[in-house]
Design a protein around this motif. Structure first.
Motif, PDB file in Angstrom:
ATOM      1  N   VAL A   1      -1.690  16.240  51.667  1.00 11.25           N
ATOM      2  CA  VAL A   1      -1.376  15.105  52.526  1.00 11.25           C
ATOM      3  C   VAL A   1      -2.558  14.142  52.518  1.00 11.25           C
ATOM      4  O   VAL A   1      -3.720  14.562  52.468  1.00 11.25           O
ATOM      5  CB  VAL A   1      -1.041  15.559  53.964  1.00 11.25           C
ATOM      6  CG1 VAL A   1      -2.226  16.251  54.626  1.00 11.25           C
ATOM      7  CG2 VAL A   1      -0.563  14.386  54.805  1.00 11.25           C
ATOM      8  N   VAL A   2      -2.253  12.841  52.514  1.00  8.11           N
ATOM      9  CA  VAL A   2      -3.295  11.815  52.603  1.00  8.11           C
ATOM     10  C   VAL A   2      -2.839  10.789  53.639  1.00  8.11           C
ATOM     11  O   VAL A   2      -1.665  10.441  53.711  1.00  8.11           O
ATOM     12  CB  VAL A   2      -3.558  11.158  51.222  1.00  8.11           C
ATOM     13  CG1 VAL A   2      -2.298  10.515  50.653  1.00  8.11           C
ATOM     14  CG2 VAL A   2      -4.697  10.170  51.309  1.00  8.11           C
ATOM     15  N   GLU A   3      -3.765  10.329  54.447  1.00  4.97           N
ATOM     16  CA  GLU A   3      -3.440   9.423  55.542  1.00  4.97           C
ATOM     17  C   GLU A   3      -4.015   8.038  55.290  1.00  4.97           C
ATOM     18  O   GLU A   3      -5.081   7.890  54.677  1.00  4.97           O
ATOM     19  CB  GLU A   3      -3.990   9.981  56.853  1.00  4.97           C
ATOM     20  CG  GLU A   3      -3.551   9.225  58.089  1.00  4.97           C
ATOM     21  CD  GLU A   3      -3.923   9.938  59.378  1.00  4.97           C
ATOM     22  OE1 GLU A   3      -3.444   9.504  60.441  1.00  4.97           O
ATOM     23  OE2 GLU A   3      -4.686  10.914  59.315  1.00  4.97           O
TER      24      GLU A   3
ATOM     25  N   LYS B   1       1.373   8.830  56.757  1.00  8.63           N
ATOM     26  CA  LYS B   1       0.877  10.006  56.064  1.00  8.63           C
ATOM     27  C   LYS B   1       1.768  10.257  54.866  1.00  8.63           C
ATOM     28  O   LYS B   1       2.996  10.294  54.991  1.00  8.63           O
ATOM     29  CB  LYS B   1       0.865  11.231  56.975  1.00  8.63           C
ATOM     30  CG  LYS B   1      -0.253  11.233  57.998  1.00  8.63           C
ATOM     31  CD  LYS B   1      -0.283  12.549  58.760  1.00  8.63           C
ATOM     32  CE  LYS B   1      -1.465  12.586  59.729  1.00  8.63           C
ATOM     33  NZ  LYS B   1      -1.513  13.876  60.467  1.00  8.63           N
ATOM     34  N   LEU B   2       1.145  10.417  53.704  1.00  9.74           N
ATOM     35  CA  LEU B   2       1.874  10.646  52.471  1.00  9.74           C
ATOM     36  C   LEU B   2       1.672  12.088  52.029  1.00  9.74           C
ATOM     37  O   LEU B   2       0.539  12.541  51.850  1.00  9.74           O
ATOM     38  CB  LEU B   2       1.373   9.696  51.388  1.00  9.74           C
ATOM     39  CG  LEU B   2       2.021   9.843  50.011  1.00  9.74           C
ATOM     40  CD1 LEU B   2       3.468   9.338  50.057  1.00  9.74           C
ATOM     41  CD2 LEU B   2       1.222   9.091  48.957  1.00  9.74           C
ATOM     42  N   TYR B   3       2.777  12.811  51.871  1.00 15.24           N
ATOM     43  CA  TYR B   3       2.739  14.187  51.381  1.00 15.24           C
ATOM     44  C   TYR B   3       3.102  14.180  49.903  1.00 15.24           C
ATOM     45  O   TYR B   3       3.946  13.404  49.466  1.00 15.24           O
ATOM     46  CB  TYR B   3       3.721  15.057  52.165  1.00 15.24           C
ATOM     47  CG  TYR B   3       3.364  15.233  53.620  1.00 15.24           C
ATOM     48  CD1 TYR B   3       2.749  16.400  54.062  1.00 15.24           C
ATOM     49  CD2 TYR B   3       3.624  14.227  54.549  1.00 15.24           C
ATOM     50  CE1 TYR B   3       2.419  16.558  55.408  1.00 15.24           C
ATOM     51  CE2 TYR B   3       3.287  14.380  55.886  1.00 15.24           C
ATOM     52  CZ  TYR B   3       2.685  15.549  56.304  1.00 15.24           C
ATOM     53  OH  TYR B   3       2.343  15.706  57.624  1.00 15.24           O
ATOM     54  N   PHE B   4       2.462  15.047  49.133  1.00 13.29           N
ATOM     55  CA  PHE B   4       2.741  15.078  47.703  1.00 13.29           C
ATOM     56  C   PHE B   4       2.396  16.440  47.112  1.00 13.29           C
ATOM     57  O   PHE B   4       1.810  17.305  47.784  1.00 13.29           O
ATOM     58  CB  PHE B   4       1.981  13.961  46.966  1.00 13.29           C
ATOM     59  CG  PHE B   4       0.476  14.055  47.040  1.00 13.29           C
ATOM     60  CD1 PHE B   4      -0.248  14.718  46.059  1.00 13.29           C
ATOM     61  CD2 PHE B   4      -0.222  13.449  48.081  1.00 13.29           C
ATOM     62  CE1 PHE B   4      -1.634  14.786  46.118  1.00 13.29           C
ATOM     63  CE2 PHE B   4      -1.608  13.515  48.154  1.00 13.29           C
ATOM     64  CZ  PHE B   4      -2.314  14.188  47.162  1.00 13.29           C
ATOM     65  N   THR B   5       2.760  16.604  45.850  1.00 16.11           N
ATOM     66  CA  THR B   5       2.494  17.826  45.103  1.00 16.11           C
ATOM     67  C   THR B   5       1.434  17.542  44.052  1.00 16.11           C
ATOM     68  O   THR B   5       1.476  16.506  43.391  1.00 16.11           O
ATOM     69  CB  THR B   5       3.777  18.315  44.410  1.00 16.11           C
ATOM     70  OG1 THR B   5       4.786  18.532  45.391  1.00 16.11           O
ATOM     71  CG2 THR B   5       3.535  19.608  43.652  1.00 16.11           C
ATOM     72  N   SER B   6       0.484  18.448  43.890  1.00 14.69           N
ATOM     73  CA  SER B   6      -0.534  18.260  42.864  1.00 14.69           C
ATOM     74  C   SER B   6      -1.189  19.598  42.527  1.00 14.69           C
ATOM     75  O   SER B   6      -1.216  20.522  43.350  1.00 14.69           O
ATOM     76  CB  SER B   6      -1.610  17.273  43.334  1.00 14.69           C
ATOM     77  OG  SER B   6      -2.603  17.087  42.346  1.00 14.69           O
ATOM     78  N   ASN B   7      -1.748  19.661  41.309  1.00 14.33           N
ATOM     79  CA  ASN B   7      -2.548  20.825  40.932  1.00 14.33           C
ATOM     80  C   ASN B   7      -4.033  20.487  40.949  1.00 14.33           C
ATOM     81  O   ASN B   7      -4.830  21.155  40.298  1.00 14.33           O
ATOM     82  CB  ASN B   7      -2.137  21.360  39.557  1.00 14.33           C
ATOM     83  CG  ASN B   7      -2.554  20.439  38.412  1.00 14.33           C
ATOM     84  OD1 ASN B   7      -2.736  19.235  38.600  1.00 14.33           O
ATOM     85  ND2 ASN B   7      -2.685  20.994  37.216  1.00 14.33           N
TER      86      ASN B   7
ATOM     87  N   LEU C   1      -7.464   7.678  53.057  1.00 18.65           N
ATOM     88  CA  LEU C   1      -8.539   8.646  53.221  1.00 18.65           C
ATOM     89  C   LEU C   1      -8.490   9.687  52.104  1.00 18.65           C
ATOM     90  O   LEU C   1      -7.656   9.625  51.201  1.00 18.65           O
ATOM     91  CB  LEU C   1      -8.419   9.325  54.587  1.00 18.65           C
ATOM     92  CG  LEU C   1      -8.358   8.381  55.796  1.00 18.65           C
ATOM     93  CD1 LEU C   1      -8.340   9.182  57.084  1.00 18.65           C
ATOM     94  CD2 LEU C   1      -9.524   7.394  55.791  1.00 18.65           C
ATOM     95  N   LYS C   2      -9.383  10.651  52.165  1.00 25.15           N
ATOM     96  CA  LYS C   2      -9.416  11.717  51.168  1.00 25.15           C
ATOM     97  C   LYS C   2      -8.261  12.687  51.418  1.00 25.15           C
ATOM     98  O   LYS C   2      -8.045  13.126  52.552  1.00 25.15           O
ATOM     99  CB  LYS C   2     -10.744  12.466  51.251  1.00 25.15           C
ATOM    100  CG  LYS C   2     -10.907  13.559  50.201  1.00 25.15           C
ATOM    101  CD  LYS C   2     -12.259  14.234  50.334  1.00 25.15           C
ATOM    102  CE  LYS C   2     -12.403  15.349  49.308  1.00 25.15           C
ATOM    103  NZ  LYS C   2     -13.726  16.036  49.434  1.00 25.15           N
ATOM    104  N   PRO C   3      -7.486  13.041  50.378  1.00 24.14           N
ATOM    105  CA  PRO C   3      -6.373  13.988  50.572  1.00 24.14           C
ATOM    106  C   PRO C   3      -6.866  15.378  50.965  1.00 24.14           C
ATOM    107  O   PRO C   3      -7.976  15.792  50.610  1.00 24.14           O
ATOM    108  CB  PRO C   3      -5.701  14.024  49.194  1.00 24.14           C
ATOM    109  CG  PRO C   3      -6.168  12.804  48.492  1.00 24.14           C
ATOM    110  CD  PRO C   3      -7.552  12.535  49.008  1.00 24.14           C
TER     111      PRO C   3
END
Length: 200
Positions: free
Chosen positions: A101-103, A78-84, A110-112
């Motif tokens: 988060v995107v898995e 699972k990838l966690y990130f910051t976005s607007n 998959l779709k975040p």
């Protein structure tokens, strides 16, 4: 050894600016940012037969929005990130940066999903870091780009994240704290601070 070397020259490291790199705990994937601002690309490389593949644009990247501050969960893909990117189905960017988060399942991203209103706020929420227990640490900025900020944490309970709590005065001070990194066992926190006697 102890002598720094250019990482994956010509594949990951090029003449362009690169940063925000993170590696999955199984050592199979890396995610990083190439260029910055209007030219930003978010790229993913996979390790195959002991070598890193030529990076590809992340399937969840959308060039019209900001992306950064990536971290993998310590024990799952699972990838966690910051976005607007928009929190709804519209096209307009969110008014502030939020945590997503995107898995990866069966080698497919998959779709975040946003972490939800219990964590994300109208303020700038950024730089997630996750422990084995799925507790997430991040920082919240309270005014302008260079304004006051502090570190918060949110526990994962019953399938969702709890209301964040501010870390105590041992961590948060009037000098601003940001960019937390929690050890997998949750016992050590590395972070940035403008406290006196440090270098910021």
């Amino acid at each position: 050894g102890m002598v720094p070397e250019i990482f994956a020259p010509g594949i990951v490291s090029t003449d362009a600016p690169e940063g925000c790199i993170c590696f999955s705990s199984d050592g199979k994937f890396l995610v990083f940012r190439r260029h910055f601002r209007e030219e930003t690309e978010i790229l993913i490389s996979e390790k195959k037969n002991g070598a890193w593949t030529r990076p590809k644009i992340a399937p969840f990247f959308m060039k019209q929005y900001r992306f950064g501050d990536f971290t993998f969960a310590p024990n799952e893909l699972k990838l966690y990130f910051t976005s607007n990117r928009p929190l709804d189905n519209g096209d307009e960017p969110a008014g502030s940066s939020n945590l997503w988060v995107v898995e990866n399942i069966d080698n497919q991203w998959l779709k975040p999903s946003p972490l939800g209103p219990s964590v994300n706020s109208p303020l700038h929420d950024s730089y997630p870091s996750v422990s084995n227990s799925k507790t997430i640490y991040f920082f919240r900025r309270y005014d302008s780009d260079d304004g006051a900020s502090e570190i918060l944490s949110s526990e994962f309970r019953n399938g969702k994240y709890s209301e964040p709590r501010r870390l105590g005065p041992t961590i948060n001070t009037k000098w601003d704290e940001w960019d937390p990194c929690i050890s997998p066992d949750g016992r050590m926190l590395v972070f940035c601070s403008k406290k006196p006697s440090g270098l910021g």
